[in-house]
Design an enzyme around this catalytic site. Structure first.
Site, PDB file in Angstrom:
ATOM      1  CD  GLU A 182       7.977 -25.780 -13.922  1.00 35.47           C
ATOM      2  OE1 GLU A 182       7.632 -25.562 -13.441  1.00 35.47           O
ATOM      3  OE2 GLU A 182       9.206 -26.004 -14.029  1.00 35.47           O
ATOM      4  CE  LYS A 199       5.201 -22.613 -12.276  1.00 38.03           C
ATOM      5  NZ  LYS A 199       6.843 -22.694 -11.495  1.00 38.03           N
ATOM      6  NE  ARG A 249      10.139 -19.459 -17.822  1.00 41.71           N
ATOM      7  CZ  ARG A 249      11.592 -19.252 -16.712  1.00 41.71           C
ATOM      8  NH1 ARG A 249      12.201 -18.895 -17.696  1.00 41.71           N
ATOM      9  NH2 ARG A 249      11.913 -19.003 -16.218  1.00 41.71           N
ATOM     10  CG  ASP A 304       8.670 -27.165 -11.132  1.00 44.86           C
ATOM     11  OD1 ASP A 304       8.786 -28.564 -11.731  1.00 44.86           O
ATOM     12  OD2 ASP A 304       9.132 -26.692 -10.565  1.00 44.86           O
ATOM     13  CG  ASP A 337      13.070 -25.936 -12.116  1.00 51.23           C
ATOM     14  OD1 ASP A 337      12.429 -26.323 -12.050  1.00 51.23           O
ATOM     15  OD2 ASP A 337      14.232 -25.606 -11.333  1.00 51.23           O
ATOM     16  CE  LYS A 351      11.694 -27.017  -9.009  1.00 51.95           C
ATOM     17  NZ  LYS A 351      12.368 -25.730  -9.546  1.00 51.95           N
TER      18      LYS A 351
END
Length: 500
Positions: free
Chosen positions: A348, A264, A350, A269, A346, A276
């Protein structure tokens, strides 16, 4: 980056320079070569040890000015614990412990690779040197002013050994793996304005110099493949996503099925529309640590010319809250044809992994796939920062990973999978949803990934607690740890390389 621990090997009898490092155990005795280097200073060392309450315990060290007669400026005595208790996996830690005591003002260091019972074996001395190299790493590229106490160690390490040629040979192999760890650390430590997807892909492409075949997929190429899950995450960012596929063909049979590793690579992020909290958001530059590990591992395998065919694939994106960003409620179609309802933007990682896992499974038909991801905060709640979460559909692969974790100190702990958890990601509107309820979050994330590996033996490592911001160890004080490179290199070396 400062990575300036230069390592060489010399005979045990070589006169020390600069800082002399010797090893003892709780008996407070020294090996024969160490005794010669200490000349008649044994009593002075014992008195200094008593004053400092140094008793040779594992992880402890005594640092004093070298007594009269010792041909060195400083003397560091490193404890190894109870007599005869040192295992092979401990030598890398001993090298790190010693290096941590040296400080930044030394230019020459002599490590005597000897225990009270005699000289270390070549592979043990090599591990000692690797520990010194890894502990000596510091990410300071962007500092323009550095206090003396914060400066990185820049020194020539002479490791005094019984068999110089054998130790050097063992170290050359291990040093390539250490370089892979350092590369992974570098990538994780870089700020996100520097390491955006295209730049990450460019750095991965530098592995071509080692004979790695590197293919970079841009947005159009991924659209053609139908990677709607990965592209959905990426669509809110100014920096378009990439997928990078790296191939090393080192097996004697070039047609042999490869082993495969998927990472990943969320370069930053924010959480997207499901944004977040501001607190510690800066640490989300490390949300690409799984991809960094895969790049570091491919470097290690290629540099040491591992006798294996290997594929490393990384999905690289930014997750940003732009006006074009993915929304909760969106439904995306993956490369596999399966659809995913977006519940939480959030969740994301996966989504990125789903498409890359499917691509590798279908394109390369690997013997197994291991994916690595800083996937869930829930794994920190479950396991803290000492273990990565291990999820697998294959008992043999899981057991091998566990043993490699114990051997390298990059430990894993197996977590459950099962239909009870799998049904929690079923969706009313799509084949599945990307986030389930509050409980078992690491497990339900892994359940989604399992839907994209077909029947391939697979393991998922949730490294959110081990890859970034974890507490310092004997061999690492860097924010980005490089976790996983040594673990997976050991797995490959022990079980999957061609025997010639």
């Amino acid at each position: 980056m400062t990575d300036a621990v230069k390592v060489g090997f010399v005979p045990l009898s070589t006169a020390p320079k600069g800082v002399l490092v010797v090893f003892t155990d709780e008996s407070m005795k020294f090996g024969p070569a160490s005794r010669k280097h200490l000349v008649n200073a044994g009593d002075v060392v014992k008195r200094a040890a008593a004053a400092a309450e140094f008793k040779g315990k594992s992880g402890s060290a005594l640092d004093i000015l070298a007594p009269q007669g010792v041909k060195a400026a400083r003397l560091i005595v490193v404890g190894t614990g109870k007599a005869g208790s040192v295992k092979d996996e401990d030598f890398i830690k001993l090298g790190g412990t010693a290096t941590g005591k040296i400080g930044s003002n030394a230019s020459a260091v002599t490590l005597v690779a000897e225990l009270p019972g005699g000289a270390m074996k070549p592979h043990q001395a090599a591990a000692l040197a690797v520990g010194a190299r890894l502990r000596g790493y510091k990410f300071d590229r962007y500092k323009t002013k550095t206090k003396d106490k914060d400066k990185a160690l820049v020194a020539q390490f002479s490791v005094a050994v019984a068999d110089v040629a054998a130790a050097r040979k063992a170290f050359i192999r291990d040093a390539h793996v250490a370089n892979g760890v350092v590369l992974a650390r570098e990538l994780v430590n870089e700020p996100p304005n520097v390491l955006y997807p295209a730049e990450f892909a460019r750095r991965a492409a530098q592995l071509r110099k080692l004979g790695v075949k590197v293919e970079i997929f841009d947005v159009k190429a991924m659209e053609k493949l139908g990677m709607g899950a990965l592209l959905g995450v990426s669509q809110g960012s100014y920096h378009p996503g990439r997928m990078v596929v790296m191939r090393w063909n080192g097996a004697s049979n070039k047609a042999d099925k490869p082993v495969a590793f998927v990472g990943k690579g969320v370069c930053f992020d924010t959480g997207g529309i499901s944004i977040k909290p501001a607190g510690s958001m800066e640490e989300m530059k490390g949300d690409m640590a799984g991809a960094a590990c895969v790049v570091g591992l491919m470097h290690a395998l290629a540099a040491r010319k591992a006798k294996v065919n290997a594929v490393g694939a990384i999905g690289i994106v930014e997750n940003m809250p732009d006006g074009n960003a993915q929304r909760p409620g969106d439904i995306v179609k993956t490369m596999s044809g399966q659809t995913i309802e977006i519940i939480n933007t959030d969740a994301e990682g996966r989504l990125v992994l789903a498409d890359v896992l499917w691509y590798v499974t279908q394109k390369h038909k690997p013997k197994f796939i291991v994916d690595l991801a800083t996937l869930t905060g829930a794994i920190l709640v479950a396991l803290g920062t000492e273990y990565a979460g291990l999820f697998s559909n294959n008992d043999q692969l899981s057991e091998r990973l566990s043993k490699s974790g114990d051997a390298t100190g990059e430990r894993v702990w197996r977590m459950p999978l099962g239909p009870e958890f799998d049904k929690q990601i079923d969706s009313k509107f799509a084949d599945m949803k990307n986030a389930a309820g509050r409980w078992g979050g690491s497990i339900t994330a892994a359940q989604l990934l399992q839907r994209f590996v077909d029947n391939t033996p697979w393991a998922h490592l949730d490294i959110a607690g081990t890859a970034m911001g974890a507490p310092a160890t004997d061999i690492n004080t860097s924010w980005g740890s490089g976790y996983g490179v040594r673990l997976l290199d050991h797995l490959v070396a022990q079980h999957y390389e061609t025997k010639r």
